[in-house]
Design a protein around this motif. Sequence first.
Motif, PDB file in Angstrom:
ATOM      1  N   VAL A 123     -10.555  52.432  58.920  1.00 33.24           N
ATOM      2  CA  VAL A 123     -11.047  51.515  57.887  1.00 33.24           C
ATOM      3  C   VAL A 123     -10.034  51.389  56.749  1.00 33.24           C
ATOM      4  O   VAL A 123      -9.785  50.277  56.244  1.00 33.24           O
ATOM      5  CB  VAL A 123     -12.409  51.984  57.355  1.00 33.24           C
ATOM      6  N   LEU A 124      -9.433  52.485  56.336  1.00 36.88           N
ATOM      7  CA  LEU A 124      -8.449  52.423  55.261  1.00 36.88           C
ATOM      8  C   LEU A 124      -7.224  51.615  55.671  1.00 36.88           C
ATOM      9  O   LEU A 124      -6.644  50.888  54.849  1.00 36.88           O
ATOM     10  CB  LEU A 124      -8.046  53.831  54.820  1.00 36.88           C
ATOM     11  N   VAL A 130      -5.963  44.067  54.367  1.00 35.11           N
ATOM     12  CA  VAL A 130      -6.654  43.052  53.570  1.00 35.11           C
ATOM     13  C   VAL A 130      -5.984  42.936  52.205  1.00 35.11           C
ATOM     14  O   VAL A 130      -5.720  41.826  51.711  1.00 35.11           O
ATOM     15  CB  VAL A 130      -8.146  43.420  53.405  1.00 35.11           C
ATOM     16  N   ARG A 131      -5.673  44.072  51.585  1.00 36.87           N
ATOM     17  CA  ARG A 131      -5.080  44.048  50.246  1.00 36.87           C
ATOM     18  C   ARG A 131      -3.699  43.385  50.266  1.00 36.87           C
ATOM     19  O   ARG A 131      -3.374  42.621  49.355  1.00 36.87           O
ATOM     20  CB  ARG A 131      -4.988  45.466  49.698  1.00 36.87           C
ATOM     21  N   ARG A 132      -2.911  43.673  51.302  1.00 33.48           N
ATOM     22  CA  ARG A 132      -1.595  43.051  51.390  1.00 33.48           C
ATOM     23  C   ARG A 132      -1.690  41.548  51.620  1.00 33.48           C
ATOM     24  O   ARG A 132      -0.903  40.768  51.085  1.00 33.48           O
ATOM     25  CB  ARG A 132      -0.775  43.681  52.530  1.00 33.48           C
ATOM     26  N   THR A 133      -2.667  41.163  52.423  1.00 32.95           N
ATOM     27  CA  THR A 133      -2.796  39.758  52.793  1.00 32.95           C
ATOM     28  C   THR A 133      -3.530  38.953  51.736  1.00 32.95           C
ATOM     29  O   THR A 133      -3.174  37.806  51.433  1.00 32.95           O
ATOM     30  CB  THR A 133      -3.560  39.635  54.141  1.00 32.95           C
ATOM     31  N   ASN A 134      -4.586  39.551  51.176  1.00 36.48           N
ATOM     32  CA  ASN A 134      -5.417  38.845  50.205  1.00 36.48           C
ATOM     33  C   ASN A 134      -6.073  39.863  49.278  1.00 36.48           C
ATOM     34  O   ASN A 134      -7.201  40.297  49.528  1.00 36.48           O
ATOM     35  CB  ASN A 134      -6.472  38.003  50.923  1.00 36.48           C
ATOM     36  N   PRO A 135      -5.390  40.248  48.203  1.00 31.98           N
ATOM     37  CA  PRO A 135      -5.903  41.318  47.333  1.00 31.98           C
ATOM     38  C   PRO A 135      -7.188  40.964  46.598  1.00 31.98           C
ATOM     39  O   PRO A 135      -7.851  41.861  46.057  1.00 31.98           O
ATOM     40  CB  PRO A 135      -4.756  41.546  46.341  1.00 31.98           C
ATOM     41  N   ASP A 136      -7.568  39.692  46.559  1.00 30.09           N
ATOM     42  CA  ASP A 136      -8.785  39.303  45.846  1.00 30.09           C
ATOM     43  C   ASP A 136     -10.034  39.330  46.723  1.00 30.09           C
ATOM     44  O   ASP A 136     -11.141  39.112  46.221  1.00 30.09           O
ATOM     45  CB  ASP A 136      -8.621  37.887  45.263  1.00 30.09           C
ATOM     46  N   ALA A 137      -9.879  39.582  48.012  1.00 29.21           N
ATOM     47  CA  ALA A 137     -11.026  39.557  48.918  1.00 29.21           C
ATOM     48  C   ALA A 137     -11.943  40.758  48.680  1.00 29.21           C
ATOM     49  O   ALA A 137     -11.481  41.876  48.428  1.00 29.21           O
ATOM     50  CB  ALA A 137     -10.554  39.555  50.371  1.00 29.21           C
ATOM     51  N   TRP A 138     -13.250  40.520  48.754  1.00 26.93           N
ATOM     52  CA  TRP A 138     -14.230  41.601  48.724  1.00 26.93           C
ATOM     53  C   TRP A 138     -14.369  42.189  50.120  1.00 26.93           C
ATOM     54  O   TRP A 138     -14.359  41.455  51.115  1.00 26.93           O
ATOM     55  CB  TRP A 138     -15.589  41.089  48.263  1.00 26.93           C
ATOM     56  N   ILE A 139     -14.515  43.505  50.186  1.00 25.32           N
ATOM     57  CA  ILE A 139     -14.802  44.187  51.445  1.00 25.32           C
ATOM     58  C   ILE A 139     -16.246  44.649  51.413  1.00 25.32           C
ATOM     59  O   ILE A 139     -16.658  45.379  50.504  1.00 25.32           O
ATOM     60  CB  ILE A 139     -13.862  45.386  51.664  1.00 25.32           C
ATOM     61  N   VAL A 149     -17.607  56.170  54.058  1.00 21.78           N
ATOM     62  CA  VAL A 149     -16.615  55.115  54.243  1.00 21.78           C
ATOM     63  C   VAL A 149     -16.436  54.305  52.967  1.00 21.78           C
ATOM     64  O   VAL A 149     -15.318  53.991  52.556  1.00 21.78           O
ATOM     65  CB  VAL A 149     -17.005  54.202  55.427  1.00 21.78           C
ATOM     66  N   THR A 150     -17.536  53.979  52.289  1.00 26.25           N
ATOM     67  CA  THR A 150     -17.443  53.234  51.040  1.00 26.25           C
ATOM     68  C   THR A 150     -16.724  54.054  49.977  1.00 26.25           C
ATOM     69  O   THR A 150     -15.902  53.522  49.209  1.00 26.25           O
ATOM     70  CB  THR A 150     -18.847  52.829  50.550  1.00 26.25           C
ATOM     71  N   ARG A 151     -17.009  55.344  49.909  1.00 29.66           N
ATOM     72  CA  ARG A 151     -16.312  56.217  48.955  1.00 29.66           C
ATOM     73  C   ARG A 151     -14.811  56.210  49.233  1.00 29.66           C
ATOM     74  O   ARG A 151     -13.991  56.151  48.305  1.00 29.66           O
ATOM     75  CB  ARG A 151     -16.877  57.634  49.060  1.00 29.66           C
ATOM     76  N   ALA A 152     -14.425  56.272  50.502  1.00 27.34           N
ATOM     77  CA  ALA A 152     -13.000  56.234  50.852  1.00 27.34           C
ATOM     78  C   ALA A 152     -12.355  54.933  50.379  1.00 27.34           C
ATOM     79  O   ALA A 152     -11.243  54.939  49.832  1.00 27.34           O
ATOM     80  CB  ALA A 152     -12.826  56.391  52.362  1.00 27.34           C
ATOM     81  N   LEU A 153     -13.053  53.823  50.570  1.00 28.42           N
ATOM     82  CA  LEU A 153     -12.523  52.526  50.152  1.00 28.42           C
ATOM     83  C   LEU A 153     -12.380  52.441  48.629  1.00 28.42           C
ATOM     84  O   LEU A 153     -11.338  52.022  48.109  1.00 28.42           O
ATOM     85  CB  LEU A 153     -13.441  51.410  50.649  1.00 28.42           C
ATOM     86  N   LEU A 154     -13.421  52.831  47.908  1.00 28.86           N
ATOM     87  CA  LEU A 154     -13.380  52.767  46.446  1.00 28.86           C
ATOM     88  C   LEU A 154     -12.337  53.713  45.879  1.00 28.86           C
ATOM     89  O   LEU A 154     -11.611  53.378  44.935  1.00 28.86           O
ATOM     90  CB  LEU A 154     -14.762  53.084  45.876  1.00 28.86           C
ATOM     91  N   GLN A 155     -12.251  54.901  46.448  1.00 30.39           N
ATOM     92  CA  GLN A 155     -11.297  55.899  45.978  1.00 30.39           C
ATOM     93  C   GLN A 155      -9.866  55.396  46.137  1.00 30.39           C
ATOM     94  O   GLN A 155      -8.983  55.753  45.346  1.00 30.39           O
ATOM     95  CB  GLN A 155     -11.516  57.200  46.763  1.00 30.39           C
ATOM     96  N   ALA A 156      -9.636  54.569  47.167  1.00 31.39           N
ATOM     97  CA  ALA A 156      -8.302  54.004  47.411  1.00 31.39           C
ATOM     98  C   ALA A 156      -8.065  52.729  46.610  1.00 31.39           C
ATOM     99  O   ALA A 156      -7.022  52.084  46.770  1.00 31.39           O
ATOM    100  CB  ALA A 156      -8.121  53.732  48.902  1.00 31.39           C
TER     101      ALA A 156
END
Length: 421
Positions: A123-124, A130-139, A149-156
């Motif tokens: 997932v990371l 996603v961030r490289r391609t479109n940093p404004d997109a919501w996941i 998984v959500t904690r991993a995403l937010l922490q990153a």
Amino acid sequence: MKLAVVGGGSTYTPELIDGFARLRDTLPIEELVLVDPAADRLELVSGLARRIFAKQDHAGRITTTTDVDAGVADADAVLLQLRVGGQAARNQDETWPLECGCVGQETTGAGGLAKALRTVPVVLDIAERVRRTNPDAWIIDFTNPVGIVTRALLQAGHKAVGLCNVAIGFQRKFARLLEVEPGQVHLDHVGLNHLSWELGVRLGGPDGENVLPKLLAEHGDAIADDLHLPRKLVDRLGVVPSYYLRYFYAHDEVVRELGTKPSRAAEVAAMEKELLEMYGDPALDEKPELLAKRGGAFYSEAAVDLAASLLGDGGSPVQVVNTYNNGTLPFLADDAVIEVQARVGRDGATPLAVPALDPLYAGLIANVTAYEDLALEAALRGGRDRVFKALLAHPLIGQYDYAEGLTDRLIAHNREHLAWA
């Protein structure tokens, strides 16, 4: 508006498509990209998806790709619904813990840890793309275990919100019992993902009348039966626990049951085979009834509501999501991820205030959060000792000999998915 669904070849996807079609005024999608490495499944699922859109006169375009970078490019939101290792890995998660006398389940206990270890790195990696391609997109994360998984995403540092269908399932169920529209039912939903309680059921909004005592008095048997818990326990609690609490409140009983029947993964694998055959029928242009048995009820409606709120003004202002605690539960760190009612908008999710919790609930939440801290550390850094500590900390395990045996089995069954093993 462009949305991408990573894991779009899932048999869940027609449920999502049906919601997108029905609720197109709430979430006006112009392009929907289904992303999945399994090209054969993508073909079957996307064919049905296009027929569903056509039948319901949805003008949106549905495309497919096996390339994550191409799929998420220019997307306004990316939905994650993956299962690393497929149903085969899930079947292992649900069986080998039983050898140690512990619950075998895909989102909690040792099986849940195994899923987290397989899933978080994948997932990371997707989120970085996603961030490289479109940093404004919501996941929007629907991938289990959602809290970790959500904690991993937010922490990153990703723009992410976690989503589960447990709360919306309760909302719809209570609305039927009360004979009101679902939008009239507000839940005092508190806890972690798959470890939550409905402390109140309010009509009209967060400050409405609490009708939970009436629900329990008039429909307690039906509610308890759905939870597979005794009515007397539900009455004594005076709240409605998530059905995942049965793994905690009746652990040994569940272990005995699981040892006498095929795993849920085996049932789902057989169901998926039948569903994919149905999806290949060019005459099928709606989600089949069998899909309701697959799980994920009301997932599409929750996903539409959340995406609409994050991307515009079409969704409900208050929804149950997984997001940072930020002082909501004072006994947890701010960066713990909790599952509560939150105000959702273009800037993300802000939890509503929660009353002081009974120690019966607060204690278990704190314990499982500590486990999730250790589980995420193991997923990010690897190592046998980190896996052992996470297992030892889990309230469904908690004994060193169990933790030792489960650690060996977890690594043995997941070696191909663990870069450090």
